[in-house]
Every structure is written in structure tokens, then in C-alpha cells.
Design a protein around this motif. Structure first.
Motif, short mmCIF file in Angstrom:
data_model
loop_
_atom_site.label_atom_id
_atom_site.label_comp_id
_atom_site.label_asym_id
_atom_site.label_seq_id
_atom_site.Cartn_x
_atom_site.Cartn_y
_atom_site.Cartn_z
N GLY A 1 0.82 -1.21 0.00
CA GLY A 1 0.00 0.00 0.00
C GLY A 1 0.85 1.26 0.00
N CYS A 2 1.90 1.27 0.79
CA CYS A 2 2.80 2.43 0.83
C CYS A 2 3.46 2.65 -0.53
N GLU A 3 3.86 1.57 -1.19
CA GLU A 3 4.45 1.70 -2.52
C GLU A 3 3.45 2.25 -3.52
N LEU A 4 2.23 1.73 -3.49
CA LEU A 4 1.20 2.20 -4.43
C LEU A 4 0.90 3.68 -4.22
N PHE A 5 0.72 4.08 -2.96
CA PHE A 5 0.39 5.48 -2.69
C PHE A 5 1.58 6.41 -2.86
N PRO B 1 -0.48 9.32 -4.96
CA PRO B 1 -1.16 9.63 -3.69
C PRO B 1 -2.69 9.62 -3.76
N LEU B 2 -3.25 9.79 -4.94
CA LEU B 2 -4.70 9.78 -5.10
C LEU B 2 -5.18 8.49 -5.77
N MET B 3 -4.43 7.41 -5.57
CA MET B 3 -4.77 6.14 -6.19
C MET B 3 -6.19 5.69 -5.86
N HIS B 4 -6.67 6.00 -4.66
CA HIS B 4 -8.02 5.60 -4.27
C HIS B 4 -9.07 6.24 -5.16
N ARG B 5 -8.74 7.35 -5.79
CA ARG B 5 -9.66 8.03 -6.73
C ARG B 5 -9.31 7.71 -8.18
N SER B 6 -8.01 7.70 -8.50
CA SER B 6 -7.60 7.52 -9.90
C SER B 6 -7.67 6.07 -10.36
N ASP B 7 -7.54 5.13 -9.44
CA ASP B 7 -7.58 3.70 -9.80
C ASP B 7 -8.40 2.95 -8.75
N PRO B 8 -9.73 3.16 -8.74
CA PRO B 8 -10.57 2.55 -7.71
C PRO B 8 -10.54 1.02 -7.71
N VAL B 9 -10.28 0.41 -8.84
CA VAL B 9 -10.22 -1.06 -8.88
C VAL B 9 -9.02 -1.54 -8.06
N ARG B 10 -7.88 -0.94 -8.29
CA ARG B 10 -6.68 -1.30 -7.53
C ARG B 10 -6.84 -0.95 -6.06
N ALA B 11 -7.44 0.20 -5.78
CA ALA B 11 -7.66 0.63 -4.39
C ALA B 11 -8.58 -0.34 -3.66
N ARG B 12 -9.63 -0.77 -4.33
CA ARG B 12 -10.57 -1.72 -3.72
C ARG B 12 -9.87 -3.05 -3.43
N ARG B 13 -8.98 -3.47 -4.33
CA ARG B 13 -8.22 -4.69 -4.12
C ARG B 13 -7.33 -4.56 -2.88
#
Length: 126
Positions: A38-42, A46-58
Motif C-alpha cells: 500500500g505504501c508503494e502504491l500510494f 497519492p490519489l490512487m483511491h480516486r484515480s484507480d478505484p479497482v486497484r484501491a478496492r483490491r
């Protein structure tokens, strides 16, 4: 199960975000590894939860699957493409009524980072 990731509420009871094969593969991953991921992804976005909701949901599913008592996570990255070590992860367990309230606000487009922070994290309180 509802899960708050930064300022987006995901319903993890909807269709599983991973295939059964991936779920079996992910069984070997511990919570520490998932947090590091999660730290690597963000750190990259930093806005991965908005820009890539599929990955964020995973990611939310992985966290909840590793630690079922957790239903909220915050990954605060200071800048895009920062070092993963600079991302500050936080976790908590919120009562169901609070999660439903946050989900309702999110569905209405009224859940912002500031609102989520006020209700859950209190980082901007001072």
C-alpha cells in the motif's frame, strides 16, 4: 463489509475484487507485506483511491482479509513519486453506524479528505 480507504468507502461485500486463484496466492501475504505494498502504491500515486478505484478496492480487500477488525486505512503520501518510506499508513476499526454515515456521504459526493479526516483521523484538527 464497508471499508474506508483514505476518503473513499468501498463495499467489500460486492463481487470479490480478486479471482479465486489470486485469492489463494494472496493467502501467503502477511499484513506487513500488504501495508508495504500500500505504501508503494500510494507513493507512486497519492490519489490512487480516486484515480484507480479497482486497484484501491483490491488493496482494501487485502487489508480487511488479513486483519478483519480493520475497516479503515489511510495512506498519507507527501508527494507523487515520493519514497515509500515517507508514506504514513494508519488503520482503525470504526463502528458500523459511522461507516454507513461515511458511505452515505461518499455516495452523495460529500465525503472529502477534510471530512474523512475530521470524522476519523483528526490529523488536521490542530
Amino acid at each position: 463489509m464497508l471499508f474506508l480507504l483514505n476518503d473513499v468507502v468501498f463495499d467489500l461485500d460486492e463481487a470479490c475484487p480478486v479471482t479465486p486463484g489470486d485469492a489463494r496466492r494472496f493467502e501467503k501475504l502477511g499484513l506487513d507485506y500488504v501495508v508495504e505494498l500500500g505504501c508503494e502504491l500510494f507513493s507512486e500515486e497519492p490519489l490512487m483511491h480516486r484515480s484507480d478505484p479497482v486497484r484501491a478496492r483490491r488493496l482494501a480487500w487485502l487489508i480487511a482479509n488479513r486483519s478483519p477488525e480493520i475497516n479503515a486505512a489511510l495512506f498519507a503520501a507527501p508527494a507523487k513519486d515520493c519514497a515509500p518510506e515517507l508514506v504514513e499508513p494508519r488503520f482503525c476499526a470504526l463502528p458500523d453506524p459511522v461507516m454507513r454515515q461515511l458511505k452515505s456521504r461518499d455516495l452523495k459526493g460529500r465525503l472529502s479528505a477534510v471530512e474523512a479526516d475530521k470524522v476519523v483521523w483528526g490529523r488536521m484538527a490542530a
